[in-house]
Enzyme design. Structure first.
Site: not given
Ligand code: KIV
Length: 271
Positions: A51-52, A90, A120, A189
């Site tokens: 979700d980044s 995510d 996730k 994290e």
């Molecule tokens: O959303 C993401 O990129 C993440 C990673 C930083 C593990 O959850």
């Protein structure tokens, strides 16, 4: 005769085997077809449609605004590119925190509409019921503890988590709860390396770290950060393998110059 090379796909079971034999797991983020294709061909084990994407692709300050439909768009683009890697998607903020039924509905939507291989979720004991319910539908779940960006307004900052004993003990307990609930792996994290190593030793599922030191079972980075495309983000844990911001700026500037000076296109670049 067509020569079709059969690619052996990475599975959740294989990741657990890798932990058992001490082989480190590599994971990177991707949100689009082209990047996912390059990363997969490079031989990565896991691609995370994180979700980044909310920050990296859409320019939001936090991961909170991204929606389930946005995640499905990114994930389906990645899935179309990938031959080998396990694709983990995510569950975005607001799509699973309500209750376990909502969590299952969201996870099913992601799996059905994107073709991803696992989901996730951020959180510990509070998501136990949801993890179990999603698993009961046959969907593998990866956990995420430590700095959980969907809770940024609760934490107030993006600094290192679990430095104090009480929070560290709680994190260790949460990791065990997620393992018992059936998570196939866990992301940690931005927590102290010593604690992350302890967690990895205490549970049998693979622990993949970002800013969690070398004592865990694998590493994940945000691809745009490790390629040096995001120059303003410089945490200690980030190793930059390229400085693409500078190289790309140079290429764009050269193109602009070539167009303005009428150097491009030349004789051989036209019909
Ligand atoms: O959303 C993401 O990129 C993440 C990673 C930083 C593990 O959850």
């Amino acid at each position: 005769m067509s020569v079709h090379k059969e690619v052996k796909k990475v599975t959740t079971h294989q990741l657990q085997e890798m932990k058992r034999r001490g082989e480190k797991i590599s994971m990177l983020t991707a949100y689009d077809y082209t990047m996912a294709k390059i990363i997969d061909h490079a031989g990565i084990d896991v691609i995370l449609v994180g979700d980044s994407a909310s920050n990296v692709m859409a320019g939001y300050e936090t991961t909170l605004p991204i929606t389930l439909d946005h995640m499905i768009y990114h994930a389906s683009s990645v899935v179309r590119a990938v031959d080998r890697a396990l694709v983990v998607v995510d569950l975005p903020f607001g799509s699973y925190q309500g209750n376990s039924k909502e969590a299952l509905t969201s996870a099913i939507k992601i799996m059905k509409e994107s073709g991803g291989h696992a989901v996730k979720m951020e959180g510990g004991r509070e998501i136990k019921d949801s993890v179990e319910r999603i698993l009961s539908a046959g969907i593998p779940v990866m956990g995420h503890l430590g700095l959980t960006p969907q809770s940024i307004y609760k934490f107030g900052t993006y600094t290192v988590r679990a430095k104090e004993e009480e929070e560290a003990n709680q994190l260790l307990e949460d990791a065990k709860i997620l393992e018992q609930s059936g998570c196939f792996a866990l992301v940690l994290e931005k927590i102290p390396a010593k604690l992350a190593g302890e967690v990895a030793k205490s549970i049998s599922i693979p622990v993949i770290g970002i800013g969690a030191g070398g004592g865990v079972d694998g590493q994940v980075l945000v691809t745009h950060d490790m390629l040096g495309m995001t120059y303003e983000f410089s945490p200690r844990f980030l190793r930059r393998y390229l400085n693409l911001y500078e190289s790309m700026t140079g290429a764009f500037q050269q193109y602009i110059k070539d167009v303005k000076s009428k150097d491009f296109p030349n004789e051989s670049e036209q019909y």
